[in-house]
Motif scaffolding. Structure first.
Motif, PDB file in Angstrom:
ATOM      1  N   UNK A   1      -2.382  -7.878  -0.775  1.00 34.40           N
ATOM      2  CA  UNK A   1      -3.726  -7.302  -0.695  1.00 34.40           C
ATOM      3  C   UNK A   1      -3.892  -6.051  -1.537  1.00 34.40           C
ATOM      4  N   UNK A   2      -2.789  -5.372  -1.888  1.00 35.84           N
ATOM      5  CA  UNK A   2      -2.883  -4.110  -2.626  1.00 35.84           C
ATOM      6  C   UNK A   2      -2.341  -4.212  -4.049  1.00 35.84           C
ATOM      7  N   UNK A   3      -2.365  -5.393  -4.618  1.00 39.59           N
ATOM      8  CA  UNK A   3      -1.854  -5.563  -5.983  1.00 39.59           C
ATOM      9  C   UNK A   3      -2.535  -4.591  -6.943  1.00 39.59           C
ATOM     10  N   UNK A   4      -1.707  -3.966  -7.795  1.00 40.87           N
ATOM     11  CA  UNK A   4      -2.247  -3.035  -8.773  1.00 40.87           C
ATOM     12  C   UNK A   4      -1.677  -3.324 -10.155  1.00 40.87           C
ATOM     13  N   UNK A   5      -2.547  -3.406 -11.151  1.00 38.03           N
ATOM     14  CA  UNK A   5      -2.159  -3.488 -12.556  1.00 38.03           C
ATOM     15  C   UNK A   5      -3.138  -2.639 -13.348  1.00 38.03           C
ATOM     16  N   UNK A   6      -2.598  -1.752 -14.189  1.00 37.84           N
ATOM     17  CA  UNK A   6      -3.413  -0.790 -14.917  1.00 37.84           C
ATOM     18  C   UNK A   6      -3.071  -0.886 -16.402  1.00 37.84           C
ATOM     19  N   UNK A   7      -4.082  -1.058 -17.244  1.00 36.53           N
ATOM     20  CA  UNK A   7      -3.886  -1.116 -18.694  1.00 36.53           C
ATOM     21  C   UNK A   7      -4.685   0.016 -19.328  1.00 36.53           C
ATOM     22  N   UNK A   8      -3.975   0.980 -19.943  1.00 34.16           N
ATOM     23  CA  UNK A   8      -4.593   2.169 -20.524  1.00 34.16           C
ATOM     24  C   UNK A   8      -4.298   2.218 -22.022  1.00 34.16           C
ATOM     25  N   UNK A   9      -5.338   2.416 -22.816  1.00 37.87           N
ATOM     26  CA  UNK A   9      -5.196   2.487 -24.273  1.00 37.87           C
ATOM     27  C   UNK A   9      -4.426   1.282 -24.807  1.00 37.87           C
ATOM     28  N   UNK A  10      -4.891   0.112 -24.419  1.00 35.97           N
ATOM     29  CA  UNK A  10      -4.227  -1.143 -24.770  1.00 35.97           C
ATOM     30  C   UNK A  10      -4.934  -1.809 -25.947  1.00 35.97           C
ATOM     31  N   UNK A  11      -4.140  -2.212 -26.940  1.00 34.36           N
ATOM     32  CA  UNK A  11      -4.667  -2.998 -28.064  1.00 34.36           C
ATOM     33  C   UNK A  11      -4.325  -4.457 -27.808  1.00 34.36           C
ATOM     34  N   UNK A  12      -5.324  -5.320 -27.824  1.00 29.84           N
ATOM     35  CA  UNK A  12      -5.090  -6.718 -27.446  1.00 29.84           C
ATOM     36  C   UNK A  12      -5.738  -7.679 -28.426  1.00 29.84           C
ATOM     37  N   UNK A  13      -5.059  -8.796 -28.648  1.00 31.54           N
ATOM     38  CA  UNK A  13      -5.598  -9.854 -29.496  1.00 31.54           C
ATOM     39  C   UNK A  13      -6.601 -10.667 -28.685  1.00 31.54           C
ATOM     40  N   UNK A  14      -7.277 -11.600 -29.347  1.00 33.08           N
ATOM     41  CA  UNK A  14      -8.344 -12.361 -28.681  1.00 33.08           C
ATOM     42  C   UNK A  14      -7.811 -13.491 -27.813  1.00 33.08           C
ATOM     43  N   UNK A  15      -6.486 -13.580 -27.619  1.00 28.09           N
ATOM     44  CA  UNK A  15      -5.970 -14.529 -26.637  1.00 28.09           C
ATOM     45  C   UNK A  15      -6.241 -14.057 -25.215  1.00 28.09           C
TER      46      UNK A  15
ATOM     47  N   UNK B   1       0.803  -1.220   0.000  1.00 28.24           N
ATOM     48  CA  UNK B   1       0.000   0.000   0.000  1.00 28.24           C
ATOM     49  C   UNK B   1       0.838   1.273   0.000  1.00 28.24           C
ATOM     50  N   UNK B   2       2.176   1.159  -0.039  1.00 31.45           N
ATOM     51  CA  UNK B   2       3.034   2.341  -0.026  1.00 31.45           C
ATOM     52  C   UNK B   2       3.416   2.813  -1.422  1.00 31.45           C
ATOM     53  N   UNK B   3       3.102   2.045  -2.451  1.00 31.46           N
ATOM     54  CA  UNK B   3       3.523   2.413  -3.808  1.00 31.46           C
ATOM     55  C   UNK B   3       2.597   1.809  -4.841  1.00 31.46           C
ATOM     56  N   UNK B   4       2.515   2.459  -6.026  1.00 32.08           N
ATOM     57  CA  UNK B   4       1.744   1.858  -7.112  1.00 32.08           C
ATOM     58  C   UNK B   4       2.408   0.569  -7.597  1.00 32.08           C
ATOM     59  N   UNK B   5       1.703  -0.156  -8.464  1.00 31.91           N
ATOM     60  CA  UNK B   5       2.215  -1.402  -9.016  1.00 31.91           C
ATOM     61  C   UNK B   5       2.684  -1.239 -10.438  1.00 31.91           C
ATOM     62  N   UNK B   6       2.029  -1.933 -11.384  1.00 32.12           N
ATOM     63  CA  UNK B   6       2.439  -1.915 -12.791  1.00 32.12           C
ATOM     64  C   UNK B   6       1.405  -1.174 -13.617  1.00 32.12           C
ATOM     65  N   UNK B   7       1.880  -0.213 -14.418  1.00 34.95           N
ATOM     66  CA  UNK B   7       1.005   0.570 -15.289  1.00 34.95           C
ATOM     67  C   UNK B   7       1.481   0.402 -16.723  1.00 34.95           C
ATOM     68  N   UNK B   8       0.559   0.027 -17.612  1.00 35.48           N
ATOM     69  CA  UNK B   8       0.869  -0.208 -19.027  1.00 35.48           C
ATOM     70  C   UNK B   8       0.079   0.792 -19.861  1.00 35.48           C
ATOM     71  N   UNK B   9       0.779   1.591 -20.660  1.00 32.72           N
ATOM     72  CA  UNK B   9       0.135   2.639 -21.446  1.00 32.72           C
ATOM     73  C   UNK B   9       0.500   2.458 -22.922  1.00 32.72           C
ATOM     74  N   UNK B  10      -0.517   2.431 -23.759  1.00 29.32           N
ATOM     75  CA  UNK B  10      -0.335   2.294 -25.225  1.00 29.32           C
ATOM     76  C   UNK B  10       0.512   1.062 -25.571  1.00 29.32           C
ATOM     77  N   UNK B  11       0.196  -0.041 -24.937  1.00 31.82           N
ATOM     78  CA  UNK B  11       0.890  -1.285 -25.259  1.00 31.82           C
ATOM     79  C   UNK B  11       0.030  -2.129 -26.189  1.00 31.82           C
ATOM     80  N   UNK B  12       0.694  -3.062 -26.896  1.00 30.27           N
ATOM     81  CA  UNK B  12       0.013  -4.021 -27.759  1.00 30.27           C
ATOM     82  C   UNK B  12       0.256  -5.409 -27.198  1.00 30.27           C
ATOM     83  N   UNK B  13      -0.833  -6.130 -26.944  1.00 34.22           N
ATOM     84  CA  UNK B  13      -0.753  -7.486 -26.400  1.00 34.22           C
ATOM     85  C   UNK B  13      -0.940  -8.462 -27.547  1.00 34.22           C
TER      86      UNK B  13
END
Length: 436
Positions: free
Chosen positions: A354-368, A320-332
């Protein structure tokens, strides 16, 4: 000096099981000895590695490797500057080879003195200041406080690389992803918890974050960095551990302000591990299980994340002291044969993290990517009140909005204002702007 010894044969050689290769100074005193019988599981200290208790750490490595018709002999330690040496090879080191016994036959002299410089070059062809990346790293003085750039020329460098905590301010720069490749099959079975379960409780990881988890797993990365202010660009890191060969980071960073730009990171499980503050841009990361993971704050932008099998893209263990993983404009994307709906964006053991963080912003992803999007253990959102699995404006690879109605109930879609805020590296990374 860091140059490996090389012997080229008329045909591909076979490593034997007896005898040794000896390196001696001109006066006959021994400098190093490589035993054929233990060459596949030899041990040496790399980069001056020291555990959290002050105990020097020796890595398992292969001291004799064969590539086509050439045998490469990787010594246990650097040779001295300005010294003459000779090499002998016992019969039995290579099948059918009578060896080299005459001390006058294989002789060489090392460079007269070290190269004190803020700009070092590495060349596998022997035309730079060093022949290995680790050799250049070792030339940076302990306690370094000035920027040092290491240019790694085109070539394939087969080695484990380690940067200890008191060598900060290093930049390793290749000649391009396809031109400079650093590779090795380091993993948990060779140098991690499974390999060192009986190695003694004192030989533990430096800068430990999780007391009960970070015991020996820091040593299994192909390229490990415990120093702050480290930058890397324009090369490929390939942990060549085969699929199913245990956890095997291509890169592990365990300090503040670690930046990776235009890199290609390849492995299967745990490809990229960042423990402090990390930034990745214009890069490619491939794997199948938790291939972006760690306890740190990680900002990944404008990059490709390729799933090579069914599995999980990320696993954030932040508190809870820091953010986790942030993904911006990535292609999956996915490798051929990866099924539809077989990969989740992130997973977490919420009973522990308990405070796991993952953020996906403007992400293009395949159907997998599975319709549920995320995975938690236990699969009960009532037990994950502090979870932050967030998403904003996800599309398919052609830019069409995808249906997120079946996502994990305790995940959520960000507002435009929230997405704008979390798309700013300096906000996520606590004031550090890695692009300045």
């Amino acid at each position: 000096m860091d140059a490996p010894l090389r012997i080229t044969f008329p045909a591909p050689p076979t490593l034997g099981s007896s005898g040794a290769i000896e390196v001696r100074r001109a006066d006959g005193t021994p400098a190093d000895r490589i035993e054929a019988a233990t060459a596949k599981t030899d041990r040496k200290n790399i980069g001056g590695a020291v555990s959290d208790t002050g105990l020097p750490h020796d890595f398992s490595y292969e001291s004799i490797t064969i590539d086509g018709r050439t045998a490469h002999v990787h010594l246990h330690r650097l040779l001295e500057y300005g010294q003459s040496y000779y090499v002998t090879v016992d019969p039995g080191v290579f099948a059918g080879f009578d060896g080299v016994q005459d001390p006058r036959k294989w002789r060489f002299t090392t460079r007269k003195h070290a190269v004190p410089s803020r700009h070092l070059t590495v060349s596998a062809a022997g035309t730079g200041d060093f022949c290995t990346v680790q050799g250049a790293i070792d030339a940076v003085p302990l306690g370094n406080q000035t920027p040092v750039t290491i240019d790694v020329r085109p070539g394939v460098y087969t080695e484990i690389v380690y940067v200890r905590e008191d060598r900060p301010h290093i930049t390793v720069r290749g000649a391009g992803m396809r031109r400079t490749v650093i590779q090795y099959a380091n993993n948990d079975l060779r140098n991690g918890d499974k390999a060192l379960s009986n190695g003694g409780p004192a030989d533990v990881c430096p800068r430990r974050v999780l007391e009960t988890s970070d015991i020996h797993n820091c040593w299994r990365a192909m390229f490990g960095v415990d120093a702050a202010d480290f930058r890397m660009s324009d090369l490929t890191l390939h942990n060549t551990t085969p699929d199913g060969g245990s956890q095997a980071e291509a890169f592990r960073g365990n300090n503040e302000r670690i930046a990776l730009e235009r890199v290609d990171l390849r492995s299967h499980q745990d490809t990229l591990r960042l423990q402090g503050k990390g930034f990745v841009t214009d890069s490619r990361i491939s794997g199948d299980t938790d291939f972006v993971w760690g306890t740190g704050t990680v900002f990944v932008q404008d990059s490709v994340l390729e799933s090579t099998d069914a599995g999980y893209i990320s696993q954030s263990r932040n508190d809870d002291t820091r953010p986790g993983a942030v993904f911006v404009r990535t292609r999956l994307t996915r490798a051929p044969g990866v099924p539809d709906g077989s990969v989740v964006l992130s997973r977490s053991a919420v009973w522990r993290f308990t405070h796991s963080q993952a953020v996906f912003i403007d992400t293009a992803m395949d159907s997998h990517i599975a319709p549920v999007g995320w995975q938690i253990d236990p699969n009960d959102c009532a037990q994950a009140p502090s979870l932050s699995f967030w998403e904003y404006r996800s599309t398919d690879l052609d830019g069409r909005a995808i249906d997120t109605s079946q996502r994990l109930p305790c995940s959520r879609r960000l507002t435009a204002a929230e997405a704008e805020r979390w798309s700013e590296p300096s906000f996520v990374l606590g004031g550090w702007d890695p692009e300045r």
